[in-house]
Design a protein around this motif. Structure first.
Motif, PDB file in Angstrom:
ATOM      1  N   ARG A   1     -27.056  42.269   4.957  1.00  0.00           N
ATOM      2  CA  ARG A   1     -26.442  41.346   4.009  1.00  0.00           C
ATOM      3  C   ARG A   1     -25.121  40.805   4.542  1.00  0.00           C
ATOM      4  O   ARG A   1     -24.443  41.447   5.338  1.00  0.00           O
ATOM      5  CB  ARG A   1     -26.219  42.038   2.676  1.00  0.00           C
ATOM      6  N   CYS A   2     -24.758  39.631   4.019  1.00  0.00           N
ATOM      7  CA  CYS A   2     -23.448  39.035   4.281  1.00  0.00           C
ATOM      8  C   CYS A   2     -22.798  38.627   2.960  1.00  0.00           C
ATOM      9  O   CYS A   2     -21.781  37.949   2.944  1.00  0.00           O
ATOM     10  CB  CYS A   2     -23.555  37.848   5.230  1.00  0.00           C
ATOM     11  N   SER A   3     -23.408  39.035   1.858  1.00  0.00           N
ATOM     12  CA  SER A   3     -22.892  38.754   0.518  1.00  0.00           C
ATOM     13  C   SER A   3     -23.302  39.933  -0.361  1.00  0.00           C
ATOM     14  O   SER A   3     -23.698  40.968   0.146  1.00  0.00           O
ATOM     15  CB  SER A   3     -23.496  37.441  -0.023  1.00  0.00           C
ATOM     16  N   THR A   4     -23.255  39.750  -1.663  1.00  0.00           N
ATOM     17  CA  THR A   4     -23.686  40.841  -2.544  1.00  0.00           C
ATOM     18  C   THR A   4     -25.200  40.898  -2.702  1.00  0.00           C
ATOM     19  O   THR A   4     -25.712  41.874  -3.244  1.00  0.00           O
ATOM     20  CB  THR A   4     -23.033  40.720  -3.939  1.00  0.00           C
ATOM     21  N   ASP A   5     -25.939  39.883  -2.246  1.00  0.00           N
ATOM     22  CA  ASP A   5     -27.401  39.955  -2.264  1.00  0.00           C
ATOM     23  C   ASP A   5     -27.841  41.166  -1.441  1.00  0.00           C
ATOM     24  O   ASP A   5     -27.278  41.425  -0.366  1.00  0.00           O
ATOM     25  CB  ASP A   5     -28.032  38.707  -1.655  1.00  0.00           C
TER      26      ASP A   5
ATOM     27  N   GLY B   1     -29.894  39.166   3.142  1.00  0.00           N
ATOM     28  CA  GLY B   1     -29.961  37.754   3.507  1.00  0.00           C
ATOM     29  C   GLY B   1     -30.776  37.586   4.771  1.00  0.00           C
ATOM     30  O   GLY B   1     -31.369  36.548   5.021  1.00  0.00           O
TER      31      GLY B   1
ATOM     32  N   GLN C   1     -28.260  43.353  -6.270  1.00  0.00           N
ATOM     33  CA  GLN C   1     -26.937  43.024  -5.746  1.00  0.00           C
ATOM     34  C   GLN C   1     -26.276  44.322  -5.283  1.00  0.00           C
ATOM     35  O   GLN C   1     -26.463  45.377  -5.886  1.00  0.00           O
ATOM     36  CB  GLN C   1     -26.082  42.344  -6.816  1.00  0.00           C
TER      37      GLN C   1
ATOM     38  N   THR D   1     -19.263  46.825  -4.671  1.00  0.00           N
ATOM     39  CA  THR D   1     -18.160  46.979  -3.724  1.00  0.00           C
ATOM     40  C   THR D   1     -18.217  48.310  -2.988  1.00  0.00           C
ATOM     41  O   THR D   1     -17.595  48.465  -1.945  1.00  0.00           O
ATOM     42  CB  THR D   1     -16.807  46.851  -4.436  1.00  0.00           C
TER      43      THR D   1
END
Length: 168
Positions: free
Chosen positions: A51-55, A58, A132, A135
């Motif tokens: 991932r590169c986001s909260t998904d 990706g 998702q 943090t």
């Protein structure tokens, strides 16, 4: 024009010849984080979700591909805004003679999806509800994955914490 609206390209899955070298490239060079990993016993060659986001993912990599002069696409996926749109997309594709090769929920990411092929045989997915990552960087544990072989089964047996709309 259609009964659903694609919101974004959600993820790309690539077949790679050296899974660990590819994982090092995507994590150490590009800075993606690893969300989940399938061993060879689940997917021949292994599979890594990044991932590169909260998904949840990706980019995913499937190992065991032979060396090629060009890359090999496993599939790419489109996100829609609602579970109902997944059902409407299935009906729309069937109405247009597009065979569905999978529907329901697989494992990591726990999205509810339909999978089909374009006229050239490329694998495509339309999905809703991808997990998702918070943090803390932790993904849903594998013991909470709940594979389903139909859309109706995926809805009837939701994964922990996945907020589904009222029953259809």
């Amino acid at each position: 024009m259609s009964e659903f609206e694609l919101r974004k390209i959600g993820h790309v899955v690539l077949n790679v010849s050296d899974l660990e070298a590819a994982v090092r490239f995507y994590t150490e060079v590009l800075g993606l984080g690893v969300s989940d990993r399938y061993p060879d016993t689940m997917v021949p060659g292994g599979m890594v979700f990044m991932r590169c986001s909260t998904d949840h993912h990706g980019v995913a990599l499937v190992g065991g591909a032979g060396p090629l002069e060009r890359t090999s696409l496993n599939h790419f996926a489109f996100e829609v805004g609602s579970l109902d749109e997944v059902f409407r997309a299935r009906a729309w594709l069937q109405k247009h003679g597009v065979p569905i090769v999978f529907e329901g929920r697989r494992r990591a990411g726990c999205q509810i999806a339909i999978e089909f092929r374009d006229p050239d045989g490329n694998n495509l997915e339309i999905y809703w509800g991808l997990d998702q990552i918070g943090t803390d960087g932790h993904a849903r544990p594998a013991n909470e994955w709940r594979p389903a072989k139909t859309l109706d089964d995926a809805v009837a047996n939701p994964v922990t914490g996945q907020r589904l709309p009222a029953q259809r």
